[in-house]
Design a protein around this motif. Structure first.
Motif, PDB file in Angstrom:
ATOM      1  N   HIS A  85       9.923  -7.365  -2.774  1.00 27.35           N
ATOM      2  CA  HIS A  85       9.532  -5.969  -2.583  1.00 27.35           C
ATOM      3  C   HIS A  85       8.105  -5.913  -2.058  1.00 27.35           C
ATOM      4  O   HIS A  85       7.179  -6.454  -2.677  1.00 27.35           O
ATOM      5  N   GLU A  86       7.931  -5.271  -0.915  1.00 28.48           N
ATOM      6  CA  GLU A  86       6.611  -5.154  -0.288  1.00 28.48           C
ATOM      7  C   GLU A  86       6.123  -3.714  -0.379  1.00 28.48           C
ATOM      8  O   GLU A  86       6.866  -2.782  -0.084  1.00 28.48           O
ATOM      9  N   THR A  87       4.864  -3.565  -0.802  1.00 35.26           N
ATOM     10  CA  THR A  87       4.230  -2.250  -0.884  1.00 35.26           C
ATOM     11  C   THR A  87       2.981  -2.257  -0.033  1.00 35.26           C
ATOM     12  O   THR A  87       2.100  -3.111  -0.192  1.00 35.26           O
ATOM     13  N   GLY A  88       2.912  -1.294   0.906  1.00 33.41           N
ATOM     14  CA  GLY A  88       1.709  -1.118   1.702  1.00 33.41           C
ATOM     15  C   GLY A  88       0.979   0.127   1.243  1.00 33.41           C
ATOM     16  O   GLY A  88       1.576   1.206   1.156  1.00 33.41           O
ATOM     17  N   PHE A  89      -0.286  -0.011   0.903  1.00 32.74           N
ATOM     18  CA  PHE A  89      -1.072   1.118   0.404  1.00 32.74           C
ATOM     19  C   PHE A  89      -1.693   1.831   1.605  1.00 32.74           C
ATOM     20  O   PHE A  89      -2.859   1.626   1.946  1.00 32.74           O
ATOM     21  N   ASN A  90      -0.878   2.660   2.247  1.00 35.76           N
ATOM     22  CA  ASN A  90      -1.273   3.318   3.492  1.00 35.76           C
ATOM     23  C   ASN A  90      -2.485   4.220   3.275  1.00 35.76           C
ATOM     24  O   ASN A  90      -2.549   4.986   2.315  1.00 35.76           O
ATOM     25  N   GLY A  91      -3.441   4.110   4.202  1.00 37.69           N
ATOM     26  CA  GLY A  91      -4.621   4.958   4.140  1.00 37.69           C
ATOM     27  C   GLY A  91      -5.637   4.533   3.100  1.00 37.69           C
ATOM     28  O   GLY A  91      -6.650   5.199   2.905  1.00 37.69           O
ATOM     29  N   ASP A  92      -5.370   3.421   2.405  1.00 38.06           N
ATOM     30  CA  ASP A  92      -6.300   2.954   1.374  1.00 38.06           C
ATOM     31  C   ASP A  92      -7.022   1.716   1.894  1.00 38.06           C
ATOM     32  O   ASP A  92      -6.437   0.642   2.021  1.00 38.06           O
ATOM     33  N   ASP A  93      -8.299   1.881   2.216  1.00 34.79           N
ATOM     34  CA  ASP A  93      -9.084   0.763   2.735  1.00 34.79           C
ATOM     35  C   ASP A  93     -10.199   0.393   1.766  1.00 34.79           C
ATOM     36  O   ASP A  93     -11.299   0.028   2.158  1.00 34.79           O
ATOM     37  N   GLY A  94      -9.923   0.514   0.465  1.00 35.91           N
ATOM     38  CA  GLY A  94     -10.926   0.199  -0.545  1.00 35.91           C
ATOM     39  C   GLY A  94     -11.414  -1.226  -0.453  1.00 35.91           C
ATOM     40  O   GLY A  94     -10.691  -2.149  -0.069  1.00 35.91           O
ATOM     41  N   GLY A 577      -7.471  -0.434  13.415  1.00 32.49           N
ATOM     42  CA  GLY A 577      -8.569  -1.337  13.093  1.00 32.49           C
ATOM     43  C   GLY A 577      -8.928  -1.373  11.627  1.00 32.49           C
ATOM     44  O   GLY A 577      -9.708  -2.220  11.196  1.00 32.49           O
ATOM     45  N   GLN A 578      -8.373  -0.463  10.814  1.00 30.85           N
ATOM     46  CA  GLN A 578      -8.664  -0.429   9.387  1.00 30.85           C
ATOM     47  C   GLN A 578      -7.672  -1.322   8.630  1.00 30.85           C
ATOM     48  O   GLN A 578      -6.481  -1.305   8.917  1.00 30.85           O
ATOM     49  N   PRO A 579      -8.149  -2.112   7.685  1.00 35.96           N
ATOM     50  CA  PRO A 579      -7.236  -2.961   6.920  1.00 35.96           C
ATOM     51  C   PRO A 579      -6.452  -2.150   5.892  1.00 35.96           C
ATOM     52  O   PRO A 579      -6.925  -1.138   5.380  1.00 35.96           O
TER      53      PRO A 579
END
Length: 826
Positions: A85-94, A577-579
């Motif tokens: 299961h893969e989760t991408g924390f979209n919009g979170d560049d902490g 360009g944002q991780p």
């Protein structure tokens, strides 16, 4: 215990150390940006290379070895694909991601993502998001609204206590705010309660190790605050506090400044106090405190009577009711003490050598914390004040560390009897050294190597995975930083080793040792493959867990090693360009479906060696231990209900099961403990407050934790009675006699008897007693006590009323020690 990891540049995982006390959770921190180590509080000496030949930047490969590689079947690959299961924390560049497991076996993970902004930016400090998973990391939900989208202080992280308690600390400006803000939860983060504090925190709130309602905090102005209702109400109990630590029960110890002093950090001029009733009354244990700590059953503190005098160590095993000066070398201002490990039976203590030598001497204590025996000389302690000392928790009595030999090279040594004897590690069975290498041994990379970015992880062992040890090392004459570190595995607690993975890896133990997972450490590039083994590293299979590789940050699995899923964390650059932070959770439970049965286990005698005396084979610390553990060829699940099963039987005692007590030494030819000639008439104790104490000893004292029975027994007939206050020792143990003058040994006492029998007047008798007391006072003032006994008193700060204390109980608590520029005790 909370283990915190920081990822530097998304490549190197660095263990910063134990922070705080945790019974129900473990915290892992991942860092996406370059970390400036110069901001740390530890003053670093210049670093030392791990060998004299490490000047080249290009790493060479060590002696070759082969390990088994197996391919996944199509069916196995399909099963893993359906359970990844893969989760991408979209919009979170902490910049940071902090993971915390809450509770035992709950499957709840809290993830705090924070980004710290520059002071002159438009943001007020930074921003953060809070996520929650209830299925072991397979899915996450944004619950930032439950804490009003408040910015949480990254350095305080997520504090997890007993049960399902959680505390988050908001980043509150000190100016124009009467106090800080915390959010508390008693249901593993399902709900949170907003609490306004009447003070600003100087450090994270500390839980009581058993009762989550009992909290203690230190404010920025040195106030010690207590809460008995999980933070709802707070009471200041003391001012001018420097540091604190929970003891046994509700005992709370703290160091503080003297009344009227200005500087709270005036080391060597602090008071050590204790409260046994949660801040109602206080006891002053000792003055002139330099530093203190608490571990196992021992309270320990270093004392410096003035700025020019060396520091000395004192220990107490009864919560500070009495204490004794440890028989250790004193430490000058250029030296330090460090408690390496400890429990209710004994302590490991490092005493630094003068100057920037990078080594010192390791000592082990008796069960009183008084008598310390030299365990290992030239013990490595590098310029970052870090030791390679490691407790191998998968087998009783095993410890691993490194020493700096006189030729300037670092070599690994291991002890199987709690520091009683150290030896070099054996050469791995599948590795051969080159002919020109005279001494071929395995050497283990420790904290020193991790600080120098040579390895990403330290040696790993777990109490539920009996005998299993995984570590990075090199094979040869000494530890080398010019050689690629490889991964080695031991299945018998460090007696024998086997090379298992080439190059540095991140690794984790799952299913109580039935499953090992590893990800290769990539200094440059991205990862997509995880390796796993079901036979303690003899054979490995590889699985590609994603089609889109990402920069690796770390491995994360539930504490306790009983889980069968692991999360691979990292970040993936996006089109803008944002991780973006990414978590991939792999559940191996669907791949390994069969539950283990009795035929899958074997009986294993720990510490056994081939060709040894059958009666003594396996005897370590006075006992044989036979474990029931999984066979390597069995592919099955231990499961969450698995418990370690062992049979223990005592061994006959020998002289090796005993230490020589203070004032005695072990004779070279006979191994007997004999009295030191220069200590034959030495008084070992003194009287304080009119009390007399005797040290009764036959010259031997059983090694702490030793469980032997029968066999060699010290003869009580030669027991020595050492009487305090200058009275010479009698030749044997005290015995009652019918003789009327049997209890009067000195001429002065016989004179008193004659005077009493002759009917001397009361005035003469009072005069003699007064003279005796005056002599004792002079002796007490002019002698340096080896064993010091103290009658502590409670003082009510308001009414100045004193009362005697009852004896405290022994402790089985634990301690957290932080690195400092001085003694590493707090």
């Amino acid at each position: 215990m909370i283990w915190r990891l920081v990822v530097l540049g998304g490549v190197c995982v660095c263990l910063l150390g134990a922070e705080g006390r945790s019974r129900g959770g473990r915290t892992v921190t991942f860092h996406r940006t370059q970390h400036d180590e110069s901001q740390g509080q530890v003053r670093a000496r210049s670093r030392r290379e791990t060998s004299s030949s490490s000047g080249t930047s290009k790493l060479s490969h060590g002696p070759p070895f082969t390990s088994c590689r197996l391919s996944l079947t199509t069916a196995e690959h399909k099963v893993l694909d359906h359970n990844t299961h893969e989760t991408g924390f979209n919009g979170d560049d902490g910049s940071y991601v902090i993971l915390t497991w809450v509770g035992d076996g709950t499957g709840v993970i809290l993830v705090l993502s924070t980004i710290s902004a520059p002071i002159d930016s438009f943001l007020e400090g930074g921003s953060s998001r809070l996520y929650r998973s209830t299925d072991y990391g397979k899915s996450f939900h944004d619950i930032s609204h439950r804490i009003n989208n408040t910015f949480i202080r990254q350095e305080f992280g997520v504090s997890v206590g007993p049960g399902s308690s959680v505390i988050l600390t908001a980043d509150t400006p000190v100016v124009d705010n009467p106090g800080g803000i915390v959010f508390t939860s008693t249901d593993a983060g399902a709900t949170f309660k907003f609490i306004q504090l009447p003070f600003h925190l100087a450090q994270p709130i500390t839980y009581h190790f058993l009762n989550p309602d009992y909290l203690v905090a230190l404010s920025i102005d040195g106030g010690l605050w207590l809460s008995l209702d999980f933070g709802a109400r707070w009471t200041k109990v003391h001012d001018g506090v420097h540091s604190f630590s929970w003891g046994a029960g509700v005992n709370l110890f703290f160091s503080c400044i003297r009344v009227g002093a200005v500087e709270a950090d005036e080391r060597g001029d602090l008071l050590l106090k204790r409260t046994k009733d949660l801040g109602k009354t206080f006891t002053t244990i000792h003055e002139d405190i330099y530093s203190f700590g608490y571990i196992g059953a021992f309270l320990f503190f270093s004392v410096m009577e003035d700025s020019r005098s060396p520091r000395v160590m004192y220990f107490s095993s009864d919560q500070g009711d009495s204490f004794s000066r440890a028989l250790l070398p004193s430490a000058s201002t250029e030296q330090f003490y460090s408690i390496l490990d400890g429990d209710e039976d004994m302590l490991f203590m490092h005493v630094d050598n003068p100057g920037d030598t990078y080594f010192g001497t390791m000592y082990t204590s008796d069960d009183r914390g008084i008598l310390f025996s030299k365990s290992l000389e030239r013990h490595l302690f590098d310029g970052q004040r870090k030791s390679d000392f490691t407790n191998i928790t998968s087998l009783r009595g095993v410890y691993l560390t490194n020493r700096l030999d006189e030729d300037g090279r670092i070599r690994s040594v291991i002890s199987f009897n709690r520091g009683g004897m150290w030896r070099q590690l054996k050469k791995p069975e599948n590795v051969d050294c080159e002919e020109q290498i005279q001494n071929c041994n395995l050497h283990i990379h420790g904290e020193h190597s991790r600080n120098n970015r040579i390895v990403p992880m330290l040696a790993l062992s777990e109490p539920t995975a009996i005998g299993l040890v995984i570590a990075h090392g090199t094979v040869g004459d000494s530890l080398s930083s010019s050689q690629h570190p490889d991964v080695f595995v031991s299945s018998d607690g460090g007696y024998n080793w086997r090379g298992t993975l080439r190059g540095p890896h991140h690794y984790s133990i799952l299913d109580s040792g039935g499953l090992i997972v590893a990800v290769e450490a990539q200094r440059e590039g991205q990862v997509k493959t995880i390796k796993f083994s079901t036979d303690e590293g003899q054979c490995w299979k590889s699985y590609n867990f994603t089609d889109q590789p990402f920069f690796f940050a770390g491995l994360a699995s539930e504490p306790g090693t009983k889980a069968m899923n692991v999360s691979v964390w990292g970040f993936r650059p996006e089109d803008d360009g944002q991780p973006m932070w990414v978590a991939v959770t792999i559940d191996f439970q669907s791949l390994i479906t069969r539950e283990c049965n009795d035929q899958d286990y074997e009986e294993w005698l720990a510490h056994s060696t081939e060709g040894g005396d059958s009666e003594r084979n396996g005897c370590v610390l006075g006992a044989k231990e036979t474990y029931r553990r999984l066979k390597k060829q069995s592919v099955c699940r231990n499961g969450k209900s698995f418990v370690v099963s062992k049979k223990q039987s005592p061994c006959l005692c020998t002289r090796e099961d005993y230490l020589c007590d203070y004032g005695y030494y072990r004779h070279v030819n006979t191994s007997e403990c004999v009295r030191q000639p220069n200590a034959a008439n030495k008084t070992l104790e003194i009287c304080l407050n009119g009390e007399e104490d005797e040290l009764l000893t036959a010259g031997y004292r059983k090694v702490p934790s030793d469980k032997c029975e029968g066999g060699f027994t010290p003869q009580l007939a030669v027991q020595t009675v050492i009487r305090p206050c200058g009275v010479k020792p009698s030749p044997g143990p005290p015995a009652k006699s019918s003789s009327p003058d049997a209890d009067f040994d000195t001429p002065r006492e016989r004179l008193v008897l004659i005077l009493v029998c002759a009917g001397a007047g009361v005035i003469v008798l009072v005069a003699i007693v007064s003279a005796l007391l005056a002599v004792k006072r002079v002796v007490s003032r002019n002698r340096t006590p080896v064993y010091r006994f103290s009658n502590l008193q409670i003082q009510d700060d308001e009414n100045f009323v004193t009362a005697d204390l009852e004896s405290g109980t022994s402790s089985n608590g634990t301690a957290c020690q932080q690195d400092s520029d001085d003694d590493l005790l707090e």
